[in-house]
Design a protein around this motif. Structure first.
Motif, PDB file in Angstrom:
ATOM      1  N   ASP A   1       0.809  -1.225   0.000  1.00  0.00           N
ATOM      2  CA  ASP A   1       0.000   0.000   0.000  1.00  0.00           C
ATOM      3  C   ASP A   1       0.839   1.271   0.000  1.00  0.00           C
ATOM      4  OD1 ASP A   1       0.953   0.161   2.602  1.00  0.00           O
ATOM      5  OD2 ASP A   1      -0.999  -0.125   3.557  1.00  0.00           O
ATOM      6  N   GLY A   2       2.173   1.136  -0.151  1.00  0.00           N
ATOM      7  CA  GLY A   2       3.047   2.302  -0.219  1.00  0.00           C
ATOM      8  C   GLY A   2       3.680   2.700   1.103  1.00  0.00           C
ATOM      9  N   ARG A   3       3.167   2.179   2.197  1.00  0.00           N
ATOM     10  CA  ARG A   3       3.800   2.443   3.489  1.00  0.00           C
ATOM     11  C   ARG A   3       5.038   1.564   3.620  1.00  0.00           C
ATOM     12  NH1 ARG A   3      -0.562   1.159   7.816  1.00  0.00           N
ATOM     13  NH2 ARG A   3      -0.757  -0.624   6.422  1.00  0.00           N
ATOM     14  N   TRP A   4       5.756   1.725   4.726  1.00  0.00           N
ATOM     15  CA  TRP A   4       6.939   0.929   5.010  1.00  0.00           C
ATOM     16  C   TRP A   4       6.811   0.286   6.373  1.00  0.00           C
ATOM     17  CZ3 TRP A   4      11.634   0.206   2.354  1.00  0.00           C
ATOM     18  CH2 TRP A   4      11.702   0.857   1.103  1.00  0.00           C
ATOM     19  N   LEU A   5       7.360  -0.906   6.480  1.00  0.00           N
ATOM     20  CA  LEU A   5       7.536  -1.592   7.759  1.00  0.00           C
ATOM     21  C   LEU A   5       9.010  -1.422   8.098  1.00  0.00           C
ATOM     22  CD1 LEU A   5       6.832  -3.576  10.057  1.00  0.00           C
ATOM     23  CD2 LEU A   5       7.270  -5.428   8.441  1.00  0.00           C
ATOM     24  N   ALA A   6       9.293  -0.812   9.241  1.00  0.00           N
ATOM     25  CA  ALA A   6      10.680  -0.563   9.643  1.00  0.00           C
ATOM     26  C   ALA A   6      10.894  -1.112  11.047  1.00  0.00           C
ATOM     27  CB  ALA A   6      10.970   0.934   9.614  1.00  0.00           C
ATOM     28  N   THR A   7      12.082  -1.692  11.272  1.00  0.00           N
ATOM     29  CA  THR A   7      12.377  -2.276  12.580  1.00  0.00           C
ATOM     30  C   THR A   7      13.705  -1.751  13.123  1.00  0.00           C
ATOM     31  OG1 THR A   7      13.588  -4.205  11.731  1.00  0.00           O
ATOM     32  CG2 THR A   7      11.182  -4.416  11.929  1.00  0.00           C
ATOM     33  N   TRP A   8      13.743  -1.656  14.434  1.00  0.00           N
ATOM     34  CA  TRP A   8      14.930  -1.326  15.201  1.00  0.00           C
ATOM     35  C   TRP A   8      15.003  -2.347  16.325  1.00  0.00           C
ATOM     36  CZ3 TRP A   8      11.358   1.963  13.313  1.00  0.00           C
ATOM     37  CH2 TRP A   8      11.801   2.969  12.441  1.00  0.00           C
ATOM     38  N   PRO A   9      16.119  -2.481  16.997  1.00  0.00           N
ATOM     39  CA  PRO A   9      16.175  -3.446  18.098  1.00  0.00           C
ATOM     40  C   PRO A   9      15.099  -3.229  19.157  1.00  0.00           C
ATOM     41  CG  PRO A   9      18.381  -2.758  17.511  1.00  0.00           C
ATOM     42  CD  PRO A   9      17.432  -1.895  16.713  1.00  0.00           C
ATOM     43  N   GLU A  10      14.656  -1.987  19.344  1.00  0.00           N
ATOM     44  CA  GLU A  10      13.691  -1.716  20.403  1.00  0.00           C
ATOM     45  C   GLU A  10      12.246  -1.539  19.939  1.00  0.00           C
ATOM     46  OE1 GLU A  10      15.714   1.398  18.596  1.00  0.00           O
ATOM     47  OE2 GLU A  10      16.706   0.267  20.159  1.00  0.00           O
TER      48      GLU A  10
ATOM     49  N   ARG B   1       9.825  -8.455  28.116  1.00  0.00           N
ATOM     50  CA  ARG B   1      10.898  -7.469  28.228  1.00  0.00           C
ATOM     51  C   ARG B   1      10.498  -6.230  27.428  1.00  0.00           C
ATOM     52  NH1 ARG B   1      15.982  -9.638  28.584  1.00  0.00           N
ATOM     53  NH2 ARG B   1      15.226 -11.400  27.389  1.00  0.00           N
ATOM     54  N   ARG B   2      10.517  -5.079  28.101  1.00  0.00           N
ATOM     55  CA  ARG B   2      10.248  -3.813  27.419  1.00  0.00           C
ATOM     56  C   ARG B   2      11.506  -3.329  26.698  1.00  0.00           C
ATOM     57  NH1 ARG B   2       6.975  -2.846  32.202  1.00  0.00           N
ATOM     58  NH2 ARG B   2       4.828  -2.576  31.491  1.00  0.00           N
ATOM     59  N   ARG B   3      11.353  -2.278  25.921  1.00  0.00           N
ATOM     60  CA  ARG B   3      12.495  -1.739  25.169  1.00  0.00           C
ATOM     61  C   ARG B   3      13.633  -1.289  26.060  1.00  0.00           C
ATOM     62  NH1 ARG B   3      11.144   3.283  21.617  1.00  0.00           N
ATOM     63  NH2 ARG B   3       9.352   2.093  21.056  1.00  0.00           N
ATOM     64  N   ASN B   4      13.334  -0.910  27.304  1.00  0.00           N
ATOM     65  CA  ASN B   4      14.382  -0.491  28.239  1.00  0.00           C
ATOM     66  C   ASN B   4      14.930  -1.666  29.057  1.00  0.00           C
ATOM     67  OD1 ASN B   4      12.362  -1.035  30.065  1.00  0.00           O
ATOM     68  ND2 ASN B   4      12.240   1.043  30.887  1.00  0.00           N
ATOM     69  N   GLU B   5      14.569  -2.883  28.658  1.00  0.00           N
ATOM     70  CA  GLU B   5      15.008  -4.141  29.291  1.00  0.00           C
ATOM     71  C   GLU B   5      14.275  -4.455  30.596  1.00  0.00           C
ATOM     72  OE1 GLU B   5      17.132  -6.368  27.736  1.00  0.00           O
ATOM     73  OE2 GLU B   5      16.996  -4.958  26.092  1.00  0.00           O
TER      74      GLU B   5
END
Length: 167
Positions: free
Chosen positions: A27-36, A124-128
């Motif tokens: 649909d033109g959007r992007w899926l982007a990931t980071w470690p958190e 586990r949250r992003r802040n561990e």
């Protein structure tokens, strides 16, 4: 299609970091990931961002290029279904899977006195930071509520989290 250094500039997160992996959606959007975190980003900069611990699971259908992401919070409705664009790098799916799995530290399946089954997790949250989560339908009996409280105790004890004052 795009290499990591060639991802669109608007995919950078709030800290200005490029995504670890990304894929253009049909649909033109992007899926982007980071470690958190994971974000679904439009070209105009609109974004939906999620911590990995917000997802119960992700399912990939290679035949349809659909990634279904189920949220753990009640009231969020149906899973988020994302269709990767033709030519997108499906390795982003591996990152999604690994990060959701990493957010689950410990889990137990628990039989309730009513005959229902609950699943409890330490996440586990992003802040561990660790937290507990019980995934089940609401308890219908006092015995179920007491059993769910015991599940909470078992989860906390398994990973060394302090017990809640009212447990």
């Amino acid at each position: 299609m795009f290499g990591r250094s060639q991802y669109p500039h608007y995919l950078r997160n709030e800290a200005g970091k490029r995504p670890t992996s990304a894929a253009e959606l049909a649909d033109g959007r992007w899926l982007a990931t980071w470690p958190e975190s994971l974000a679904i980003v439009s070209a105009d900069g609109a974004r939906e961002e999620y911590d990995w611990a917000e997802f119960e699971y992700g399912r990939w259908d290679e035949e349809t290029s659909e990634l279904s992401l189920a949220l753990t919070r009640r009231g969020r409705g149906e899973p988020i279904v994302l269709v990767l664009a033709d030519g997108s790098d499906p390795s982003v799916v591996t990152m999604v899977h690994e990060r959701i799995e990493r957010s689950i530290v410990h889990q137990l399946v628990w039989d309730l006195p009513s005959g229902r089954v609950a699943r409890g997790q330490v996440r586990r949250r992003r802040n561990e930071e660790l937290f507990t989560e019980i995934l089940s339908v609401p308890a219908h009996t006092e015995a179920d509520r007491a059993s769910l409280a015991q599940l909470e105790v078992e989860l906390r004890e398994a990973v060394g989290l302090p017990l809640k004052k009212n447990s």
